[in-house]
Design a protein around this motif. Sequence first.
Motif, PDB file in Angstrom:
ATOM      1  N   VAL A 122       0.985  -1.148   0.186  1.00 32.51           N
ATOM      2  CA  VAL A 122      -0.170   0.025  -0.040  1.00 32.51           C
ATOM      3  C   VAL A 122       0.778   1.234   0.056  1.00 32.51           C
ATOM      4  N   THR A 123       0.637   2.346  -0.786  1.00 31.50           N
ATOM      5  CA  THR A 123       1.253   3.445  -0.783  1.00 31.50           C
ATOM      6  C   THR A 123       1.090   4.492   0.238  1.00 31.50           C
ATOM      7  N   LEU A 124       2.219   4.939   0.731  1.00 36.62           N
ATOM      8  CA  LEU A 124       2.240   5.817   1.849  1.00 36.62           C
ATOM      9  C   LEU A 124       2.162   7.313   1.323  1.00 36.62           C
ATOM     10  N   ALA A 125       1.859   8.420   1.612  1.00 36.18           N
ATOM     11  CA  ALA A 125       1.983   9.811   1.149  1.00 36.18           C
ATOM     12  C   ALA A 125       1.832  10.765   2.353  1.00 36.18           C
ATOM     13  N   GLU A 166       8.582  -0.525   2.329  1.00 39.83           N
ATOM     14  CA  GLU A 166       9.895   0.348   2.260  1.00 39.83           C
ATOM     15  C   GLU A 166       9.959   1.119   3.430  1.00 39.83           C
ATOM     16  N   ILE A 167       8.682   1.774   3.740  1.00 43.40           N
ATOM     17  CA  ILE A 167       8.617   2.799   4.998  1.00 43.40           C
ATOM     18  C   ILE A 167       9.057   2.109   6.244  1.00 43.40           C
ATOM     19  N   LYS A 168       8.710   0.811   6.697  1.00 41.75           N
ATOM     20  CA  LYS A 168       8.990   0.052   7.722  1.00 41.75           C
ATOM     21  C   LYS A 168      10.489  -0.453   7.882  1.00 41.75           C
ATOM     22  N   THR A 169      10.867  -0.800   6.561  1.00 38.38           N
ATOM     23  CA  THR A 169      12.199  -0.724   6.635  1.00 38.38           C
ATOM     24  C   THR A 169      13.217   0.265   6.658  1.00 38.38           C
ATOM     25  N   ALA A 170      12.736   1.692   6.272  1.00 37.24           N
ATOM     26  CA  ALA A 170      13.576   2.855   6.926  1.00 37.24           C
ATOM     27  C   ALA A 170      13.729   2.958   8.057  1.00 37.24           C
ATOM     28  N   VAL A 171      12.173   2.664   8.697  1.00 37.16           N
ATOM     29  CA  VAL A 171      12.141   3.035  10.141  1.00 37.16           C
ATOM     30  C   VAL A 171      12.947   2.038  10.925  1.00 37.16           C
ATOM     31  N   LEU A 172      13.185   0.860  10.670  1.00 36.48           N
ATOM     32  CA  LEU A 172      13.962  -0.230  11.367  1.00 36.48           C
ATOM     33  C   LEU A 172      15.237  -0.126  11.071  1.00 36.48           C
ATOM     34  N   GLU A 173      15.908  -0.187   9.976  1.00 35.03           N
ATOM     35  CA  GLU A 173      17.116  -0.135   9.509  1.00 35.03           C
ATOM     36  C   GLU A 173      17.953   1.206   8.944  1.00 35.03           C
TER      37      GLU A 173
END
Length: 209
Positions: A122-125, A166-173
């Motif tokens: 799902v896209t986040l914006a 992708e955003i979850k990965t950016a937050v975690l890593e």
Amino acid sequence: MKKIYKLILPLILILTLSSCAYSEPDAKFTVTALGFSEEKNTVNAYLQAIDFATTENGNINTFLTQGEGDNIPLALSNIKSKLSKAPSFEHCQIVFLSDGIEGELLKHTLDCLVRLGMSQRVTLAYTKNIEDALSSGKITSGNEMVSLIKQNAKEWGFGGHTALFEIKTAVLENGGNFALCHIETKNEEIKFSGLAEYKGSQKKKTFKP
């Protein structure tokens, strides 16, 4: 006889479970877009959905409703208390994050989206005014909003990697460093307006194309 029974029993169980799990499309509201903001320790949630059971002038009914609470789950519960049918989130196309959804609250929001059964793609914006973005007469559904973002990402060469996973990965890593497409609304117009930069899961500034 016992062999036949062993073969038939699993088939009966499968058919029974399938019939219990299935529900008609018009038995639920299909959520196409969500949005969250926070102000003065109150979370505001916005839900845009389609009701396939009703039409207006021959068009399928799309509606927007809002709820609030001390946290994300309570804000969503407030919305659900106003709905005559359960919302289905698996076909949601876009989730808007607005002011206040930062830091730990951002992490909780991302976790909540996963628990809702939403697609990891799902896209986040980001948008300043979620209600205006989701009630614009120019863009009438989450699907059209995603098309707007993809078209501009293709045109400008950035903004195409803002899926939930992708955003979850950016937050975690990646220390919470990422960017979301910035959707701007003004006078019923809606447009792609660059990237909203986050550092340490905190919104910093917008880069315009």
